[in-house]
Motif scaffolding. Structure first.
Motif, short mmCIF file in Angstrom:
data_model
loop_
_atom_site.label_atom_id
_atom_site.label_comp_id
_atom_site.label_asym_id
_atom_site.label_seq_id
_atom_site.Cartn_x
_atom_site.Cartn_y
_atom_site.Cartn_z
N GLU A 72 -84.45 -40.54 -55.25
CA GLU A 72 -84.89 -40.98 -56.43
C GLU A 72 -84.41 -42.31 -57.25
N ASP A 73 -85.98 -42.91 -58.01
CA ASP A 73 -86.06 -44.30 -58.54
C ASP A 73 -85.29 -44.78 -59.43
N LEU A 74 -84.22 -45.17 -59.65
CA LEU A 74 -83.61 -44.84 -61.53
C LEU A 74 -84.15 -46.65 -61.31
N SER A 75 -85.11 -47.32 -61.31
CA SER A 75 -85.50 -48.94 -61.70
C SER A 75 -87.45 -47.90 -62.55
N ASN A 99 -82.85 -56.44 -48.77
CA ASN A 99 -81.43 -56.48 -50.42
C ASN A 99 -82.13 -55.81 -50.69
N ARG A 100 -83.31 -55.67 -50.97
CA ARG A 100 -84.22 -55.49 -52.49
C ARG A 100 -85.44 -55.35 -52.55
N PRO A 101 -85.37 -54.14 -51.44
CA PRO A 101 -86.67 -53.54 -51.45
C PRO A 101 -88.15 -53.97 -52.24
N ALA A 102 -89.55 -54.60 -52.41
CA ALA A 102 -89.76 -53.57 -53.15
C ALA A 102 -90.64 -52.48 -52.87
N ARG A 104 -90.12 -48.13 -53.56
CA ARG A 104 -89.23 -46.51 -54.69
C ARG A 104 -88.13 -46.67 -54.18
N GLY A 105 -87.39 -46.12 -54.60
CA GLY A 105 -86.07 -45.54 -53.56
C GLY A 105 -86.28 -44.85 -52.75
N PHE A 106 -84.73 -45.07 -51.17
CA PHE A 106 -85.12 -44.70 -50.09
C PHE A 106 -84.05 -44.31 -49.82
N ASN A 107 -83.68 -43.44 -48.99
CA ASN A 107 -82.51 -43.17 -47.76
C ASN A 107 -82.91 -43.81 -46.32
N LEU A 108 -82.64 -44.49 -45.37
CA LEU A 108 -82.86 -44.89 -44.32
C LEU A 108 -81.64 -44.41 -43.84
N VAL A 109 -82.05 -43.68 -42.26
CA VAL A 109 -80.69 -43.62 -41.30
C VAL A 109 -81.48 -44.99 -40.77
N GLU A 110 -80.69 -45.81 -39.99
CA GLU A 110 -80.61 -46.52 -39.29
C GLU A 110 -79.90 -46.18 -37.53
N VAL A 111 -80.52 -46.17 -36.84
CA VAL A 111 -79.74 -45.86 -35.31
C VAL A 111 -80.00 -47.18 -33.55
N ASP A 112 -78.76 -47.30 -33.39
CA ASP A 112 -78.99 -48.06 -32.35
C ASP A 112 -77.45 -47.47 -31.31
N ALA A 113 -78.10 -48.41 -29.97
CA ALA A 113 -77.20 -47.89 -28.86
C ALA A 113 -75.27 -47.49 -29.45
N THR A 114 -74.85 -48.26 -30.64
CA THR A 114 -73.24 -48.67 -30.49
C THR A 114 -73.29 -47.18 -31.37
N GLY A 115 -73.61 -47.28 -32.37
CA GLY A 115 -73.72 -46.63 -33.48
C GLY A 115 -75.03 -45.79 -34.86
N ALA A 116 -74.73 -45.96 -35.98
CA ALA A 116 -76.04 -45.83 -36.80
C ALA A 116 -75.46 -45.95 -38.64
N VAL A 125 -79.81 -50.46 -56.27
CA VAL A 125 -78.90 -50.80 -56.18
C VAL A 125 -78.68 -51.25 -54.37
N SER A 126 -78.79 -51.58 -53.57
CA SER A 126 -78.97 -51.60 -52.16
C SER A 126 -77.31 -51.02 -51.70
N ARG A 127 -77.28 -50.56 -50.72
CA ARG A 127 -75.54 -49.90 -49.62
C ARG A 127 -76.33 -49.70 -48.68
N ARG A 128 -75.25 -50.73 -47.86
CA ARG A 128 -75.53 -49.83 -46.13
C ARG A 128 -74.14 -49.74 -45.80
N THR A 129 -74.32 -48.43 -45.49
CA THR A 129 -72.50 -47.56 -44.80
C THR A 129 -72.73 -46.49 -43.79
N PRO A 130 -71.83 -47.94 -42.77
CA PRO A 130 -71.51 -46.80 -41.26
C PRO A 130 -71.59 -45.86 -41.10
N LEU A 131 -72.31 -45.28 -40.31
CA LEU A 131 -71.79 -43.41 -40.30
C LEU A 131 -70.44 -42.97 -38.86
N THR A 132 -69.25 -42.43 -39.48
CA THR A 132 -68.53 -42.65 -38.92
C THR A 132 -68.83 -41.38 -37.54
#
Length: 254
Positions: A72-75, A99-102, A104-116, A125-132
């Protein structure tokens, strides 16, 4: 609105495992895994033909994967003030996203060889959180959000199922997905009315991202939103377009 199941390993050097289900209007044109963006060197993914972007993108040489889920986009931005979200996965595995994409709202799962990581953008607001380490689910809110019925119902089942040995590591997770279809309100494979459209599960992708490279496979559902026993054979027979050659692996390790 799409579902991602992801397992982040506890031991260094083990691959991250991802299962992603794409939900979309069945009449919206798209293409399965392929090198559809000649201007984006070496990137392959699942293309949305209407806007030209990606739902899922992989750079095999860099061992990076990104998959997009709507949020959902809150803007209060007008439609002419935003651009398609389809560029986000492509940028994420390449130059990175702002940090402020142009968009609508999204979730993005980013993965590399060291984690996600999970990137959450609600238009404000944009938040980037490591997945444990461990198994997680992502849909259209926070990671492991108990307010999402399919997450509340099936997250523990995915965790309990674990991963199989070998190339069919995803088989226990497919078993959970099949069981979930018997509970339509919490099913992972979905048919949902949204904003005047019916969004249905169309595609299942599985990916392994680790030091040895990326293995990405896909299976299209015979009937959108319905469990299909043919998914198992389709994933086994899918030709992985994202596993680097020996030369690419050697180059990436330098």
């Amino acid at each position: 609105m799409c579902t991602v199941v992801i397992d982040v390993p506890t031991a260094p050097g083990e691959p991250v495992r991802v299962l992603a289900v794409r939900d979309e209007d069945r009449d919206r044109p798209w293409r399965g895994i392929g090198p559809w963006w000649p201007e984006r060197d070496d990137i392959v993914g699942v293309r949305d033909d209407r806007a030209g972007g990606a739902w899922l993108a992989v750079d095999p040489t860099a061992r990076r994967l990104a998959v997009l889920l709507n949020r959902e986009d809150l803007s209060d931005r007008r439609d002419d003030e935003v651009v398609s979200r389809g560029s986000v996965p492509l940028d994420a595995v390449g130059v990175g996203i702002p940090n402020r994409p142009a968009t609508r709202g999204f979730n993005l799962v980013e993965v590399d060889a060291t984690g996600a990581h999970l990137v959450e953008w609600d238009g404000l607001v944009s938040r980037r959180t490591p997945l444990t380490p461990g198994t997680h689910m992502v849909a259209h809110h926070a990671v492991d959000d108990p307010g999402t019925p399919r997450i509340a119902r099936w997250l523990d089942a995915f965790r309990g199922a674990g991963l199989a040995a070998g190339d069919d590591w995803w088989m226990p997770w497919l078993g959970v997905i099949e069981r979930a279809t018997h509970e339509p309100e919490a099913s992972v494979l979905r048919r949902d009315a949204y904003d005047g459209l019916v969004l249905e599960s169309l595609l299942v992708c599985v990916a392994s991202i680790g030091p040895d490279g990326v293995d990405l496979r896909e299976a299209t559902l015979a009937e959108p939103g319905r469990w299909d026993a043919g998914l198992v054979d389709a994933l086994r027979e899918s030709v992985s377009l994202a596993r680097p050659s020996g030369a690419a692996r050697a180059e990436a390790s330098q």
